[in-house]
Scaffold this motif. Structure first.
Motif, PDB file in Angstrom:
ATOM      1  N   THR A  85       5.965  15.153  15.184  1.00  0.00           N
ATOM      2  CA  THR A  85       5.238  13.926  14.878  1.00  0.00           C
ATOM      3  C   THR A  85       3.731  14.117  15.057  1.00  0.00           C
ATOM      4  O   THR A  85       3.271  14.918  15.872  1.00  0.00           O
ATOM      5  CB  THR A  85       5.702  12.756  15.761  1.00  0.00           C
ATOM      6  N   ILE A  86       2.986  13.360  14.279  1.00  0.00           N
ATOM      7  CA  ILE A  86       1.528  13.405  14.330  1.00  0.00           C
ATOM      8  C   ILE A  86       1.046  12.606  15.537  1.00  0.00           C
ATOM      9  O   ILE A  86       1.477  11.457  15.724  1.00  0.00           O
ATOM     10  CB  ILE A  86       0.941  12.784  13.048  1.00  0.00           C
ATOM     11  N   PRO A  87       0.168  13.140  16.376  1.00  0.00           N
ATOM     12  CA  PRO A  87      -0.406  12.325  17.459  1.00  0.00           C
ATOM     13  C   PRO A  87      -1.171  11.144  16.847  1.00  0.00           C
ATOM     14  O   PRO A  87      -1.924  11.327  15.876  1.00  0.00           O
ATOM     15  CB  PRO A  87      -1.352  13.287  18.174  1.00  0.00           C
ATOM     16  N   VAL A  88      -0.999   9.948  17.380  1.00  0.00           N
ATOM     17  CA  VAL A  88      -1.657   8.787  16.773  1.00  0.00           C
ATOM     18  C   VAL A  88      -3.184   8.935  16.789  1.00  0.00           C
ATOM     19  O   VAL A  88      -3.869   8.368  15.933  1.00  0.00           O
ATOM     20  CB  VAL A  88      -1.237   7.471  17.459  1.00  0.00           C
ATOM     21  N   ASP A  89      -3.697   9.706  17.718  1.00  0.00           N
ATOM     22  CA  ASP A  89      -5.147   9.928  17.756  1.00  0.00           C
ATOM     23  C   ASP A  89      -5.639  10.654  16.511  1.00  0.00           C
ATOM     24  O   ASP A  89      -6.832  10.575  16.164  1.00  0.00           O
ATOM     25  CB  ASP A  89      -5.531  10.754  18.992  1.00  0.00           C
ATOM     26  N   ASN A  90      -4.743  11.385  15.847  1.00  0.00           N
ATOM     27  CA  ASN A  90      -5.126  12.170  14.671  1.00  0.00           C
ATOM     28  C   ASN A  90      -4.817  11.478  13.346  1.00  0.00           C
ATOM     29  O   ASN A  90      -5.022  12.063  12.282  1.00  0.00           O
ATOM     30  CB  ASN A  90      -4.402  13.527  14.689  1.00  0.00           C
ATOM     31  N   VAL A  91      -4.315  10.260  13.402  1.00  0.00           N
ATOM     32  CA  VAL A  91      -3.911   9.552  12.180  1.00  0.00           C
ATOM     33  C   VAL A  91      -5.135   9.016  11.441  1.00  0.00           C
ATOM     34  O   VAL A  91      -6.017   8.393  12.039  1.00  0.00           O
ATOM     35  CB  VAL A  91      -2.957   8.384  12.516  1.00  0.00           C
ATOM     36  N   ASN A  92      -5.167   9.261  10.135  1.00  0.00           N
ATOM     37  CA  ASN A  92      -6.170   8.665   9.265  1.00  0.00           C
ATOM     38  C   ASN A  92      -5.513   7.476   8.569  1.00  0.00           C
ATOM     39  O   ASN A  92      -4.755   7.644   7.610  1.00  0.00           O
ATOM     40  CB  ASN A  92      -6.665   9.678   8.240  1.00  0.00           C
ATOM     41  N   SER A  93      -5.777   6.289   9.048  1.00  0.00           N
ATOM     42  CA  SER A  93      -5.074   5.107   8.545  1.00  0.00           C
ATOM     43  C   SER A  93      -5.353   4.829   7.074  1.00  0.00           C
ATOM     44  O   SER A  93      -4.563   4.151   6.401  1.00  0.00           O
ATOM     45  CB  SER A  93      -5.450   3.880   9.381  1.00  0.00           C
ATOM     46  N   GLU A  94      -6.443   5.353   6.543  1.00  0.00           N
ATOM     47  CA  GLU A  94      -6.784   5.109   5.147  1.00  0.00           C
ATOM     48  C   GLU A  94      -5.794   5.751   4.173  1.00  0.00           C
ATOM     49  O   GLU A  94      -5.765   5.403   2.993  1.00  0.00           O
ATOM     50  CB  GLU A  94      -8.196   5.625   4.852  1.00  0.00           C
ATOM     51  N   LEU A  95      -4.974   6.673   4.666  1.00  0.00           N
ATOM     52  CA  LEU A  95      -4.008   7.361   3.809  1.00  0.00           C
ATOM     53  C   LEU A  95      -2.762   6.516   3.532  1.00  0.00           C
ATOM     54  O   LEU A  95      -1.944   6.873   2.683  1.00  0.00           O
ATOM     55  CB  LEU A  95      -3.574   8.678   4.448  1.00  0.00           C
ATOM     56  N   TYR A  96      -2.600   5.401   4.250  1.00  0.00           N
ATOM     57  CA  TYR A  96      -1.325   4.688   4.232  1.00  0.00           C
ATOM     58  C   TYR A  96      -1.441   3.274   3.668  1.00  0.00           C
ATOM     59  O   TYR A  96      -2.449   2.586   3.858  1.00  0.00           O
ATOM     60  CB  TYR A  96      -0.740   4.642   5.651  1.00  0.00           C
ATOM     61  N   GLU A  97      -0.351   2.870   3.004  1.00  0.00           N
ATOM     62  CA  GLU A  97      -0.247   1.513   2.475  1.00  0.00           C
ATOM     63  C   GLU A  97       0.374   0.563   3.494  1.00  0.00           C
ATOM     64  O   GLU A  97       0.262  -0.657   3.348  1.00  0.00           O
ATOM     65  CB  GLU A  97       0.602   1.510   1.196  1.00  0.00           C
ATOM     66  N   ALA A  98       1.027   1.134   4.506  1.00  0.00           N
ATOM     67  CA  ALA A  98       1.695   0.300   5.507  1.00  0.00           C
ATOM     68  C   ALA A  98       1.957   1.135   6.754  1.00  0.00           C
ATOM     69  O   ALA A  98       1.978   2.373   6.703  1.00  0.00           O
ATOM     70  CB  ALA A  98       3.014  -0.250   4.963  1.00  0.00           C
ATOM     71  N   VAL A  99       2.167   0.447   7.869  1.00  0.00           N
ATOM     72  CA  VAL A  99       2.609   1.101   9.097  1.00  0.00           C
ATOM     73  C   VAL A  99       3.835   0.349   9.607  1.00  0.00           C
ATOM     74  O   VAL A  99       3.917  -0.879   9.491  1.00  0.00           O
ATOM     75  CB  VAL A  99       1.495   1.122  10.166  1.00  0.00           C
ATOM     76  N   PHE A 100       4.787   1.096  10.132  1.00  0.00           N
ATOM     77  CA  PHE A 100       6.028   0.519  10.648  1.00  0.00           C
ATOM     78  C   PHE A 100       6.243   1.016  12.069  1.00  0.00           C
ATOM     79  O   PHE A 100       6.313   2.226  12.303  1.00  0.00           O
ATOM     80  CB  PHE A 100       7.212   0.923   9.760  1.00  0.00           C
ATOM     81  N   PHE A 101       6.339   0.080  13.013  1.00  0.00           N
ATOM     82  CA  PHE A 101       6.563   0.428  14.418  1.00  0.00           C
ATOM     83  C   PHE A 101       8.044   0.337  14.741  1.00  0.00           C
ATOM     84  O   PHE A 101       8.635  -0.741  14.695  1.00  0.00           O
ATOM     85  CB  PHE A 101       5.741  -0.482  15.336  1.00  0.00           C
ATOM     86  N   VAL A 102       8.608   1.493  15.041  1.00  0.00           N
ATOM     87  CA  VAL A 102      10.030   1.612  15.348  1.00  0.00           C
ATOM     88  C   VAL A 102      10.275   1.105  16.766  1.00  0.00           C
ATOM     89  O   VAL A 102       9.466   1.322  17.669  1.00  0.00           O
ATOM     90  CB  VAL A 102      10.470   3.086  15.226  1.00  0.00           C
TER      91      VAL A 102
END
Length: 369
Positions: free
Chosen positions: A141-158
């Motif tokens: 899994t990608i560390p959330v600190d490294n996430v580029n949110s601009e790449l995504y249309e949505a986020v889903f919290f499991v």
């Protein structure tokens, strides 16, 4: 002396009678559940075996980010936890079937702890375990600190109880939610997943949840399973969502229930995952791809009618689903709700649901004969 002996004798007889009755009832009750002898081995299911995924594929529409917990132990206890596999696997395949690539992230990155409840596992869940690409993503899994949110249309919290510990105070998670929400992209969270939302403040200074209808794992659901939850978790999720200004939408215990406020979609428990994921697809502007409803979902429909209208109406719906529509029915789930009723001291409801389980068996067997 003789009187004491007679009392003792009848006491022993009474106890033995109760034990024997319980044994007979238990034997009969277990007979209501499907036998494992003639069941297909679903543990070997591959994603390619599922028509929902393999037929009428949809071209890529974008990417959705799923975030799971990295927490392996509940607070100061020795109780293990992690993300709920069924909540990830089912949403993952809904997103994929509807044309979205799914990335998986976690607070720490790498391989997160997972909770697998054997009794809840279905075709899609085993397919996920046998899916090389999905397993690579979930083990790296990608560390959330490294996430580029601009790449995504949505986020889903499991969901998963671990989310209560490492989602709420995580600044990167708050940033991802804030950026996507303010860009009119979709935020989804199920069960304990809404813990990611409780400390999110928008650029206006207004809490994200203020005056918004929201669902999540309820206090009653939490405390029935973990009586000392108030001492284990940093807070009870329902309480915290309400404290942050959310208008809590509480449905029936352990049955499907979601809330939607435009691009914010939240679900109460694991049984809400299918509907929540497909509602996210709708909010993204697409008609969700046709999917065969599972036996578990059909049982949830029956249980909801039972709660809202009574046992006769529930039996009528069950008969229509099994006999007329020829759809599968998960009577184990109906039986589980009977056990939940017994745990709550609702004995009449327990026997009513046992009767409904018996009806499900009789209807199903009548179809085979």
């Amino acid at each position: 002396m003789f009187k004491k002996y007679r009392i003792l004798k009848w006491s022993i007889i009474s106890i033995l009678s109760i034990v024997l009755s319980l044994f007979i009832f238990g034997w009969w009750f277990m007979g209501l559940l499907p036998s494992s002898e003639n069941r297909k081995d679903i543990t070997i299911t591959q994603a390619s075996d599922l028509p929902y995924l393999s037929k009428n594929t949809i071209p890529k529409r974008g990417k959705i980010l799923a975030i799971v917990t990295s927490t392996a132990i509940m607070g100061n206890t020795d109780k293990s936890t992690g993300y709920e596999l069924t909540e990830l696997s089912r949403a993952y395949y809904v997103f994929q079937a509807n044309g979205f690539e799914v990335d998986i992230a976690s607070p720490l990155g790498g391989e997160p702890p997972v909770v697998i409840d054997d009794e809840d596992m279905g075709l899609y869940d085993f397919a996920f375990l046998n899916d090389r690409e999905a397993q690579y993503k979930v083990k790296h899994t990608i560390p959330v600190d490294n996430v580029n949110s601009e790449l995504y249309e949505a986020v889903f919290f499991v969901g998963g109880k671990g989310a209560m510990f490492d989602f709420p105070e995580n600044a990167s998670i708050q940033s991802i939610v804030r950026n996507l929400y303010q860009s009119d992209k979709v935020i989804g969270a199920v069960c304990h997943g809404p813990a990611a939302l409780v400390n999110v403040t928008l650029d206006t200074g207004r809490p994200l949840l203020k005056d918004k209808k929201v669902s999540g794992f309820t206090n009653d659901e939490e405390l029935l399973l973990i009586s000392d939850a108030k001492n284990i978790f940093p807070f009870l999720l329902q309480d915290k969502l309400e404290a942050q200004g959310g208008v809590f939408n509480e449905g029936t215990m352990y049955l499907e229930n979601i809330s939607q406020e435009n691009n914010l979609v939240t679900g109460q428990n694991p049984w809400s995952t299918w509907k929540l994921a497909e509602t996210m697809i709708s909010q993204l502007g697409y008609t969700p791809k046709y999917r065969e409803i599972t036996a578990e979902e059909n049982a949830v429909k029956v249980l909801k009618i039972y709660e809202e209208e009574g046992s006769d109406e529930a039996k009528e719906l069950m008969n229509r689903i099994i006999s007329i529509e020829k759809k599968p029915m998960d009577r184990i789930l109906i039986a589980k709700h009977g056990i939940i009723a017994a745990m709550q001291g609702k004995i009449g409801k327990f026997f009513s649901l046992v009767g409904l389980t018996s009806d499900a068996k009789n209807i199903s067997e009548g179809m085979r004969n």
